[in-house]
Design an enzyme around this catalytic site. Sequence first.
Site, PDB file in Angstrom:
ATOM      1  N   GLU A   1      96.930  -0.244  40.706  1.00 57.36           N
ATOM      2  CA  GLU A   1      97.744  -1.288  39.873  1.00 57.36           C
ATOM      3  C   GLU A   1      95.942  -1.781  40.209  1.00 57.36           C
ATOM      4  OE1 GLU A   1      98.432  -5.846  41.867  1.00 57.36           O
ATOM      5  OE2 GLU A   1      99.810  -4.263  41.824  1.00 57.36           O
ATOM      6  N   ARG A  13      90.604  -9.122  39.548  1.00 60.47           N
ATOM      7  CA  ARG A  13      89.577 -10.594  40.469  1.00 60.47           C
ATOM      8  C   ARG A  13      88.644 -10.110  40.660  1.00 60.47           C
ATOM      9  NH1 ARG A  13      92.628  -9.526  46.651  1.00 60.47           N
ATOM     10  NH2 ARG A  13      95.317  -9.663  45.648  1.00 60.47           N
ATOM     11  N   THR A  18      97.307  -9.366  39.419  1.00 57.83           N
ATOM     12  CA  THR A  18      96.824 -10.839  39.625  1.00 57.83           C
ATOM     13  C   THR A  18      96.415 -11.524  38.826  1.00 57.83           C
ATOM     14  OG1 THR A  18      95.665  -9.769  41.745  1.00 57.83           O
ATOM     15  CG2 THR A  18      95.041 -12.183  41.120  1.00 57.83           C
ATOM     16  N   LYS A  32     108.354  -8.629  42.714  1.00 56.95           N
ATOM     17  CA  LYS A  32     106.870  -7.678  44.346  1.00 56.95           C
ATOM     18  C   LYS A  32     106.733  -9.365  44.785  1.00 56.95           C
ATOM     19  CE  LYS A  32     102.362  -8.653  44.689  1.00 56.95           C
ATOM     20  NZ  LYS A  32     100.887  -8.721  43.728  1.00 56.95           N
TER      21      LYS A  32
END
Length: 202
Positions: free
Chosen positions: A35, A39, A62, A122
């Site tokens: 993943e 960011r 994210t 998650k």
Amino acid sequence: MLDGARLMPVLTVPSAATAGPLADALAAGGARCAEVTFRTPDAEQVLKTMTAHGGLSVGAGTVLTPEQADRAVAAGARFVVSPGFDEDVVAKCRELGVPVVPGIATATELMRALRSGLDTVKLFPAEPLGGLRTLRALAAPFPQARFVPTGGIDASRLPAYLADPAVLAVGGSWMATPAHLERGAYAEIRRLTAEAVQGSMP
């Protein structure tokens, strides 16, 4: 989505220049998926480089907005992970035809995710929320749910999480941190990944 992998390295990659060697190190260590968090300014180029590697199933993490989901999938993301549950992000991922794993922290959020037709979520941030005790408390009334706990998990906690039948996979960043990348410590990334992969096997 995870291609049967039970370990998902969670990567914050400050510079696209490190993406190729990073993908090599992860694949050499036995990782099958990863993943890439959205960011950093280079996140899209990192995704493009790592998906072109071919040895990993790479997704975007994210992801906070439908627009980011669009950009992530355009960059090659095979799946999308979000820190929280957002109906618009889920709807966009469905429109794009990619799996999505939204974050949840409460029973209410889990119910919303299940009601939207998702069965994999998650748990984030897993350790600050109470770790396995919280995961098991959430799993008990919702046996159909599968969890990918992420947040504060390290190599020492990995086996206990993976032993729980409600856990599909575990996400963690200890194998490849920004500090590793800054030092060019790809041999260490390969070693830590290999140890984690070995620890994730039944």
